[in-house]
Design an enzyme around this catalytic site. Structure first.
Site, PDB file in Angstrom:
ATOM      1  N   ASP A   1      72.664  42.610  75.873  1.00  0.00           N
ATOM      2  CA  ASP A   1      71.899  43.070  74.704  1.00  0.00           C
ATOM      3  C   ASP A   1      70.416  42.893  75.016  1.00  0.00           C
ATOM      4  OD1 ASP A   1      71.243  43.752  71.986  1.00  0.00           O
ATOM      5  OD2 ASP A   1      71.045  41.630  71.524  1.00  0.00           O
ATOM      6  N   SER A   2      69.590  43.476  74.183  1.00  0.00           N
ATOM      7  CA  SER A   2      68.142  43.286  74.329  1.00  0.00           C
ATOM      8  C   SER A   2      67.753  41.826  74.106  1.00  0.00           C
ATOM      9  CB  SER A   2      67.422  44.156  73.306  1.00  0.00           C
ATOM     10  OG  SER A   2      67.879  43.843  72.006  1.00  0.00           O
TER      11      SER A   2
ATOM     12  N   CYS B   1      74.474  46.512  72.369  1.00  0.00           N
ATOM     13  CA  CYS B   1      73.182  46.809  71.747  1.00  0.00           C
ATOM     14  C   CYS B   1      73.195  48.295  71.414  1.00  0.00           C
ATOM     15  CB  CYS B   1      72.075  46.487  72.749  1.00  0.00           C
ATOM     16  SG  CYS B   1      70.427  46.995  72.237  1.00  0.00           S
TER      17      CYS B   1
ATOM     18  N   GLU C   1      66.197  37.777  62.591  1.00  0.00           N
ATOM     19  CA  GLU C   1      65.888  36.803  63.643  1.00  0.00           C
ATOM     20  C   GLU C   1      65.063  35.637  63.097  1.00  0.00           C
ATOM     21  OE1 GLU C   1      64.235  38.247  67.446  1.00  0.00           O
ATOM     22  OE2 GLU C   1      66.108  39.376  67.458  1.00  0.00           O
TER      23      GLU C   1
ATOM     24  N   CYS D   1      73.207  48.320  64.428  1.00  0.00           N
ATOM     25  CA  CYS D   1      72.322  47.367  65.108  1.00  0.00           C
ATOM     26  C   CYS D   1      73.079  46.052  65.182  1.00  0.00           C
ATOM     27  CB  CYS D   1      71.025  47.196  64.324  1.00  0.00           C
ATOM     28  SG  CYS D   1      69.953  45.905  64.973  1.00  0.00           S
TER      29      CYS D   1
ATOM     30  N   HIS E   1      72.209  43.097  64.991  1.00  0.00           N
ATOM     31  CA  HIS E   1      71.810  42.025  64.066  1.00  0.00           C
ATOM     32  C   HIS E   1      72.431  42.182  62.669  1.00  0.00           C
ATOM     33  CE1 HIS E   1      68.853  41.481  67.142  1.00  0.00           C
ATOM     34  NE2 HIS E   1      68.144  40.603  66.468  1.00  0.00           N
TER      35      HIS E   1
END
Ligand code: DGL
Length: 273
Positions: free
Chosen positions: A13-14, A77, A158, A190, A192
């Site tokens: 993932d990023s 991702c 985050e 996404c 997240h």
């Protein structure tokens, strides 16, 4: 069973948001060893160009396959899946399976005939890629489609802003956008967003079906490993979690995405390239 079945699964993932996918994989396939790579030196991918993301994704995949000998790679991702999946799939065709987070979600949505209008929320780069629009319209032309870039959400999560008044206000502001009117399903495109799934569902008073990638991707991976004779019998080694840049803040944030704090190992694969 294939001779490579005891090799690890590579997941990248990023940053550390892809740990939501790694967590679903480790729950569904506890016998598999995971090697995770979070590109924290380059996060966020969400507003970078397709070309740059493709070059990052190619270097990481090369590391996971050639240095770490992974038997399969999961692009955990959405932004990297949108920018780099086709290139990676074609490069490694017939060598190792490459799995993205987009197709399993598309499959889950189109299989549900109650859904007439679907909305997608994601980073700017994922939306700008047009990948969801193209795949939905090709695979189910009768399905109405709408999309919205929601760039604040990933950084908000985050920073641990979820399940509170501020996250509630931001989410409500995005979801009340005119373009999302009348949807009966929403894709959280996404890594997240699983953390705000409940908040979103509550805002819609449970009247909109919410899809996120973590579980559908783990299921897809299981299916592919079994089909290819690559499923491990028992865990060979413990999981490893690499990051390309290390900060205490990344380390502390792992528990919100993985359910517990995990040890991050610094591994800068760009140092010698
Ligand atoms: N992992 C990214 C995604 O799923 C979100 C964070 C970023 O922008 O890098 O789209």
């Amino acid at each position: 069973m294939n001779s490579g079945s005891q090799q690890p699964i590579g997941i990248f993932d990023s940053g550390i948001g892809g740990l939501t996918v790694a967590n679903a994989v480790s729950k569904l396939l506890p016998q598999e060893q995971i090697i995770y790579f979070g590109d924290t030196a380059h996060v966020p991918y969400g507003d970078k160009s397709k070309e740059l993301i493709r070059s990052y994704a190619t270097t990481i995949t090369d590391f996971l396959l050639n240095k770490k000998k992974c038997k399969a790679v999961v692009i955990a991702c959405n932004t990297a899946s949108a920018a780099a999946y086709e290139v990676l799939r074609d490069t490694y065709k017939g060598i190792v399976p490459v799995i993205n987070v987009i197709d399993p979600m598309i499959e889950a949505v189109i299989a549900d005939d109650e859904i007439k209008k679907v909305g997608v929320i994601a980073t700017k780069t994922t939306i700008a890629s047009g990948v969801y629009r193209e795949k939905f319209s090709r695979r189910k032309p009768s399905l109405q489609y709408t999309e919205l870039a929601t760039p604040l959400l990933a950084s908000m999560i985050e920073e641990k802003f979820y399940n509170n008044d501020i996250s509630h206000a931001v989410i409500e502001n995005y979801l009340s956008d005119e373009v999302l009117k009348g949807i009966d399903a929403l894709v959280l495109a996404c890594t997240h967003y699983p953390l705000i799934k409940k908040e979103i569902s509550n805002l819609y008073k449970q009247q909109v079906k919410i899809f996120d990638s973590a579980e559908v991707v783990a299921q897809k991976l299981k299916w592919i490993l079994e089909k290819e004779g690559l499923a491990a019998e028992k865990k060979a080694e413990k999981d490893i979690f690499y990051v390309s840049d290390f900060t205490e803040s990344f380390a502390r944030t792992t528990n919100i995405f993985y359910g517990k704090e995990i040890h991050l190992e610094l591994c800068n694969i760009w140092k010698n390239t």
